[in-house]
Design a protein around this motif. Structure first.
Motif, PDB file in Angstrom:
ATOM      1  N   CYS A 161       0.835  -1.211   0.000  1.00  0.00           N
ATOM      2  CA  CYS A 161       0.000   0.000   0.000  1.00  0.00           C
ATOM      3  C   CYS A 161       0.863   1.252   0.000  1.00  0.00           C
ATOM      4  O   CYS A 161       0.564   2.228  -0.699  1.00  0.00           O
ATOM      5  CB  CYS A 161      -0.925   0.001   1.217  1.00  0.00           C
ATOM      6  SG  CYS A 161      -2.293  -1.185   1.129  1.00  0.00           S
ATOM      7  N   ALA A 170       0.962   4.088  -2.912  1.00  0.00           N
ATOM      8  CA  ALA A 170       0.706   5.482  -2.554  1.00  0.00           C
ATOM      9  C   ALA A 170       1.864   6.381  -2.969  1.00  0.00           C
ATOM     10  O   ALA A 170       1.657   7.508  -3.439  1.00  0.00           O
ATOM     11  CB  ALA A 170       0.457   5.594  -1.051  1.00  0.00           C
ATOM     12  N   SER A 228       1.991   9.503  -5.803  1.00  0.00           N
ATOM     13  CA  SER A 228       2.329  10.852  -5.358  1.00  0.00           C
ATOM     14  C   SER A 228       3.137  11.555  -6.442  1.00  0.00           C
ATOM     15  O   SER A 228       3.380  11.007  -7.519  1.00  0.00           O
ATOM     16  CB  SER A 228       3.136  10.794  -4.055  1.00  0.00           C
ATOM     17  OG  SER A 228       4.440  10.272  -4.292  1.00  0.00           O
ATOM     18  N   GLN A 248      -4.915   0.306   4.187  1.00  0.00           N
ATOM     19  CA  GLN A 248      -5.201   0.832   2.865  1.00  0.00           C
ATOM     20  C   GLN A 248      -4.204   1.936   2.559  1.00  0.00           C
ATOM     21  O   GLN A 248      -3.571   2.483   3.461  1.00  0.00           O
ATOM     22  CB  GLN A 248      -6.624   1.377   2.796  1.00  0.00           C
ATOM     23  CG  GLN A 248      -7.708   0.358   3.105  1.00  0.00           C
ATOM     24  CD  GLN A 248      -9.097   0.981   3.115  1.00  0.00           C
ATOM     25  OE1 GLN A 248      -9.261   2.123   2.717  1.00  0.00           O
ATOM     26  NE2 GLN A 248     -10.079   0.208   3.561  1.00  0.00           N
ATOM     27  N   LYS A 249      -4.071   2.270   1.290  1.00  0.00           N
ATOM     28  CA  LYS A 249      -3.158   3.354   0.945  1.00  0.00           C
ATOM     29  C   LYS A 249      -3.633   4.688   1.487  1.00  0.00           C
ATOM     30  O   LYS A 249      -2.859   5.649   1.581  1.00  0.00           O
ATOM     31  CB  LYS A 249      -2.964   3.430  -0.566  1.00  0.00           C
ATOM     32  CG  LYS A 249      -4.226   3.749  -1.343  1.00  0.00           C
ATOM     33  CD  LYS A 249      -3.948   3.763  -2.841  1.00  0.00           C
ATOM     34  CE  LYS A 249      -5.213   4.112  -3.631  1.00  0.00           C
ATOM     35  NZ  LYS A 249      -4.976   4.099  -5.085  1.00  0.00           N
ATOM     36  N   SER A 250      -4.922   4.729   1.893  1.00  0.00           N
ATOM     37  CA  SER A 250      -5.472   5.947   2.484  1.00  0.00           C
ATOM     38  C   SER A 250      -5.401   5.944   4.011  1.00  0.00           C
ATOM     39  O   SER A 250      -5.875   6.890   4.647  1.00  0.00           O
ATOM     40  CB  SER A 250      -6.925   6.135   2.037  1.00  0.00           C
ATOM     41  OG  SER A 250      -7.720   5.013   2.419  1.00  0.00           O
ATOM     42  N   SER A 251      -4.825   4.890   4.602  1.00  0.00           N
ATOM     43  CA  SER A 251      -4.677   4.845   6.064  1.00  0.00           C
ATOM     44  C   SER A 251      -3.848   6.034   6.530  1.00  0.00           C
ATOM     45  O   SER A 251      -2.899   6.451   5.850  1.00  0.00           O
ATOM     46  CB  SER A 251      -4.010   3.537   6.488  1.00  0.00           C
ATOM     47  OG  SER A 251      -4.802   2.419   6.135  1.00  0.00           O
ATOM     48  N   VAL A 254      -0.557   7.743   4.770  1.00  0.00           N
ATOM     49  CA  VAL A 254      -0.629   9.103   4.226  1.00  0.00           C
ATOM     50  C   VAL A 254       0.446   9.982   4.861  1.00  0.00           C
ATOM     51  O   VAL A 254       1.137  10.748   4.172  1.00  0.00           O
ATOM     52  CB  VAL A 254      -2.027   9.704   4.463  1.00  0.00           C
ATOM     53  CG1 VAL A 254      -2.042  11.194   4.099  1.00  0.00           C
ATOM     54  CG2 VAL A 254      -3.073   8.954   3.652  1.00  0.00           C
TER      55      VAL A 254
END
Length: 302
Positions: A20, A24, A28, A166-169, A173
């Motif tokens: 993840c 991410a 970016s 998740q990559k949004s954790s 982030v």
């Protein structure tokens, strides 16, 4: 550019977190190359790798050597392994400092009962699992990271069981922000490690380098002697020392005195080169690779 160490108990979601984070980072604005270095890279069985202290030490050495070869100011290296021993995390931190790059730790904080459940579920899916004895031993010896230690800082903590991965954790982030943020003279929340005299990659401790050279080259000689003792005196082609090292091909049988002479010459040449060029190898695997290449040049088939 950066070294990211993934840390956690067995079956705590480290590989998922590494993947993840990698995704991410690629999404970016960073132009750096992203690479994950994990145990699967060496095609080793996880139970064999942790069966005893020697096997575990060899695994850590292989990972550390690969990290040492890979870190640079142009890429982001993610180390996906247990990294459960604080002394080993310190060694990885030293590699980052010697390279003059950023460093951070991503910790997958999961309860022991949940890790055990995930290990059992992997077995049900016919995926690689830890044997119960090895799993319990790794859990017992795990050393939790402490953000007060420089080699555990900055520390980004994930809670896989409570929040998922998740990559949004939030932790991922935050880690991406830390790793990709542009730094100038006013930046205070991003730390780029700077090499010291003790960690400068251009000069290693002479005693340590000579020790590694001496030990590694002797191990190669021992393998050659053993292989020749089992042959019938003809050319020895295809002597394999390990999966990570090149094959040693010899056009003729070589006596122990000549092997010792070649070994002494190699050590002498390596020491002379380090005075004006690259430093001598600081780990056994690199020293073996250089010595095998040297023997192939001197004794290989034409």
């Amino acid at each position: 550019m950066a070294l990211v160490v993934i840390c956690g108990q067995p079956c705590s979601g480290k590989s998922t977190a590494a993947l993840c984070l990698s995704v991410a980072l690629k999404e970016s604005e960073s132009n750096s190359t992203i690479r994950i270095i994990d145990e699967a890279s060496f095609h080793l069985d996880r139970n064999q790798s942790y069966a005893n202290m020697t096997a575990e030490k060899n695994l850590r050495g292989a990972l550390r050597s690969e990290v040492d070869r890979s870190v640079s100011k142009d890429n982001i290296i993610i180390v996906d392994s247990l990294n459960s021993i604080k002394g080993y995390r310190y060694e990885l931190w030293c590699l980052a400092r010697a390279a003059g790059i950023r460093y951070c730790l991503l910790f997958c904080d999961a309860e022991e009962t949940q890790c055990k459940k995930w290990n059992e579920q992997q077995g049900e899916k016919c995926e690689a699992t830890y044997d119960d004895t090895i799993f319990e031993d790794l859990i017992r010896r795990f050393e939790r990271p402490d953000r007060r230690n420089r080699w555990d800082s900055p520390l980004f903590e994930l809670s896989p069981y409570r929040d998922g991965i998740q990559k949004s954790s939030a932790a991922i982030v935050d880690a991406v922000s830390y790793l990709t943020k542009k730094v100038d003279s006013k930046t205070r929340d991003v730390k780029i490690l700077h090499p010291t005299i003790a960690t400068q990659s251009t000069r290693f401790s002479e005693a340590n380098s000579l020790y590694e050279l001496d030990r590694a080259t002797q191990e190669v000689i021992n393998v050659v002697v053993e292989a020749q003792s089992q042959s019938i005196g003809g050319p020895l082609n295809g002597i394999s020392l390990s999966q990570e090292l090149p094959i040693l091909n010899m056009s003729r049988s070589v006596g122990l005195p000549e092997l010792r002479r070649l070994r002494r010459t190699f050590i002498k040449l390596t020491g002379q080169t380090s005075l004006s060029g690259p430093p001598p190898p600081s780990d056994a695997e690199s020293a073996k690779r250089m010595f095998v290449d040297y023997l192939n040049r001197e004794l290989g088939t034409t």
